[in-house]
Design a protein around this motif. Structure first.
Motif, PDB file in Angstrom:
ATOM      1  N   UNK A 203      36.155  36.952 -15.972  1.00  0.00           N
ATOM      2  CA  UNK A 203      35.749  37.604 -17.201  1.00  0.00           C
ATOM      3  C   UNK A 203      36.857  37.641 -18.359  1.00  0.00           C
ATOM      4  N   UNK A 204      38.013  37.312 -17.831  1.00  0.00           N
ATOM      5  CA  UNK A 204      39.143  37.266 -19.015  1.00  0.00           C
ATOM      6  C   UNK A 204      38.821  36.227 -19.594  1.00  0.00           C
ATOM      7  N   UNK A 205      39.423  35.973 -21.096  1.00  0.00           N
ATOM      8  CA  UNK A 205      39.432  34.815 -21.848  1.00  0.00           C
ATOM      9  C   UNK A 205      40.610  33.890 -21.270  1.00  0.00           C
TER      10      UNK A 205
ATOM     11  N   UNK B 103      46.180  27.340 -15.233  1.00  0.00           N
ATOM     12  CA  UNK B 103      47.407  27.630 -15.899  1.00  0.00           C
ATOM     13  C   UNK B 103      46.951  27.715 -17.305  1.00  0.00           C
ATOM     14  N   UNK B 104      46.936  29.262 -17.872  1.00  0.00           N
ATOM     15  CA  UNK B 104      46.372  29.570 -19.142  1.00  0.00           C
ATOM     16  C   UNK B 104      47.072  28.832 -20.079  1.00  0.00           C
ATOM     17  N   UNK B 105      48.434  28.604 -20.070  1.00  0.00           N
ATOM     18  CA  UNK B 105      49.268  27.988 -20.991  1.00  0.00           C
ATOM     19  C   UNK B 105      49.140  26.497 -21.123  1.00  0.00           C
ATOM     20  N   UNK B 106      48.392  25.765 -20.442  1.00  0.00           N
ATOM     21  CA  UNK B 106      47.949  24.381 -20.437  1.00  0.00           C
ATOM     22  C   UNK B 106      46.341  23.886 -20.767  1.00  0.00           C
TER      23      UNK B 106
ATOM     24  N   UNK C  19      50.372  38.466 -13.704  1.00  0.00           N
ATOM     25  CA  UNK C  19      49.506  38.034 -14.828  1.00  0.00           C
ATOM     26  C   UNK C  19      50.345  36.681 -15.725  1.00  0.00           C
ATOM     27  N   UNK C  20      49.684  36.015 -15.818  1.00  0.00           N
ATOM     28  CA  UNK C  20      50.168  34.810 -16.687  1.00  0.00           C
ATOM     29  C   UNK C  20      49.363  34.545 -17.974  1.00  0.00           C
TER      30      UNK C  20
ATOM     31  N   UNK D  90      45.460  35.078 -17.228  1.00  0.00           N
ATOM     32  CA  UNK D  90      44.887  34.722 -15.796  1.00  0.00           C
ATOM     33  C   UNK D  90      45.801  35.570 -14.827  1.00  0.00           C
ATOM     34  N   UNK D  91      45.039  36.098 -13.985  1.00  0.00           N
ATOM     35  CA  UNK D  91      45.709  36.988 -12.994  1.00  0.00           C
ATOM     36  C   UNK D  91      46.198  36.009 -11.782  1.00  0.00           C
ATOM     37  N   UNK D  92      47.208  35.866 -11.410  1.00  0.00           N
ATOM     38  CA  UNK D  92      47.859  35.023 -10.424  1.00  0.00           C
ATOM     39  C   UNK D  92      47.464  35.452  -9.173  1.00  0.00           C
TER      40      UNK D  92
END
Lengths: 240, 240
Positions: free
Chosen positions: B81-83, A119-122, B7-8, B87-89
């Motif tokens: 590769x993403x920062x 989870x990119x938000x945490x 995407x998140x 994140x691709x869920x």
């Protein structure tokens, strides 16, 4: 007048609590603000350090002010001047002999893990593992650390004394989140992160319980277990 | 082959989803990564914009790749590769006629408010008010917005059509947190933030229910209500 404050901060953009040259730290942010209010240089004494990226809901520090100001007003004045990622939760007048570090009785920390999908938000607030963890295994590991031990193999850096007592380790699961709470008298540098790292090594079959026991009893073992990242660690409470 | 992704992202360090010159945005981060994987320029079409600081758990976008690669591998390759803050869920193969924006059926958003004491650790993730809110008042306000309305006075910028339908507004309280969920067909620029702002104005006696009704029915009213900050807003889900 001597004051004791309870401080919460988001550790994400700090190089830890303690003053550090040319690196953003919580101590200097607070000293800057107090010096403005006091119109004379103020130095604070923290209850202990937290490392870069570690968060706090209950850090403590004391300082002396020359001016006299009601504590609720002082709290507002400090919080108005502090940056968004630090906040004074509580302020208390204490005796001149009180010392935020020397008088510490117990400390409580939490370590937070997300075993679910990333989870990119945490990402600054949980150690994200994305693997299932058996709570029974975690519990068995934690039992080994309870009581008085020499934590030399779980501490970073040199010190005179590696003995510490852990009163309780509490493990909770809330959906995909696992929260491990540590309650003890003193926690040395990287100690909780190394303990959590070791516990996870056992969970993922990279080590076994006897490895941990050996490392706690024999001081010159050179086996290296994992260190859990700073972002999952929270200083929750300090009692006097 | 056309793909649809979910995407998140943590909006804190983005100037929104949409491509924007010299400003960090989600679209370009994703296009950079897809262009590397595809070895040829890839452009994505998002389901809609989100503004600077707005978060997403369910943004959607489509794109075409020349190479053929199993979707689970593609998901892993993109996420590697993403920062850390994107994140691709989920990834799905779709028909060549599918369009992530034109085919949208419904959208779900959440707005998060902390009515408790300021918490520096959630400052990018909640609107922090530190005042009590009566849920009954919030509920009464929300009822006014349900159904089809002309939202001109709640939308920023010029457009041909201001009509939109809101199917449901759900209000939940969890300790000091209030979560307002919006479910509808189309939400225009600043619309949810202006609706939440108006609802809070009523809660804090800066406006009353009839002000909201007037603003929804009469298009040339010049009364100005508050706009809630971006950090509390989350794009939760888009359905096709």
């Amino acid at each position: 007048m001597r004051y004791l404050v309870t401080i919460s901060y988001d550790g994400s953009n700090f190089y830890g609590f303690q003053r550090l040259k040319n690196k953003r730290n919580v101590q200097e942010e607070l000293e800057k603000v107090l010096t403005i209010i006091n119109k004379k240089k103020v130095e604070i004494k923290g209850a202990g350090r937290t490392d870069r990226g570690v968060h706090a809901y209950g850090q403590r520090a004391h300082f002396d002010l020359d001016i006299i100001i009601p504590k609720e007003n002082l709290k507002k004045a400090i919080n108005n001047l502090l940056p968004d990622d630090v906040y004074i939760k509580d302020i208390m007048e204490v005796d001149d002999s009180f010392h935020a570090r020397f008088n510490v009785k117990t400390k409580r920390y939490a370590y937070k893990i997300n075993i679910g999908e990333y989870d990119p938000l945490i990402n600054n607030y949980y150690y994200q593992i994305n693997k299932d963890i058996k709570l029974e295994v975690l519990k068995k590991c934690s039992d080994i650390f309870l009581g008085v031990h020499n934590f030399k193999n779980f501490v970073s850096g040199e010190r005179k004394n590696y003995d510490a007592i852990i009163y309780d380790i509490d493990i909770k699961k809330d959906g995909d989140y696992i929260i491990i709470e540590f309650y003890g008298k003193s926690f040395y540098r990287y100690m909780i992160r190394n303990i959590v790292g070791a516990m996870l090594d056992v969970c993922f079959n990279r080590a076994n319980l006897s490895d941990i026991k050996t490392m706690l009893d024999k001081f010159n073992v050179k086996k290296c277990l994992s260190c859990a990242p700073a972002c999952g660690l929270y200083l929750l409470e300090i009692e006097y």
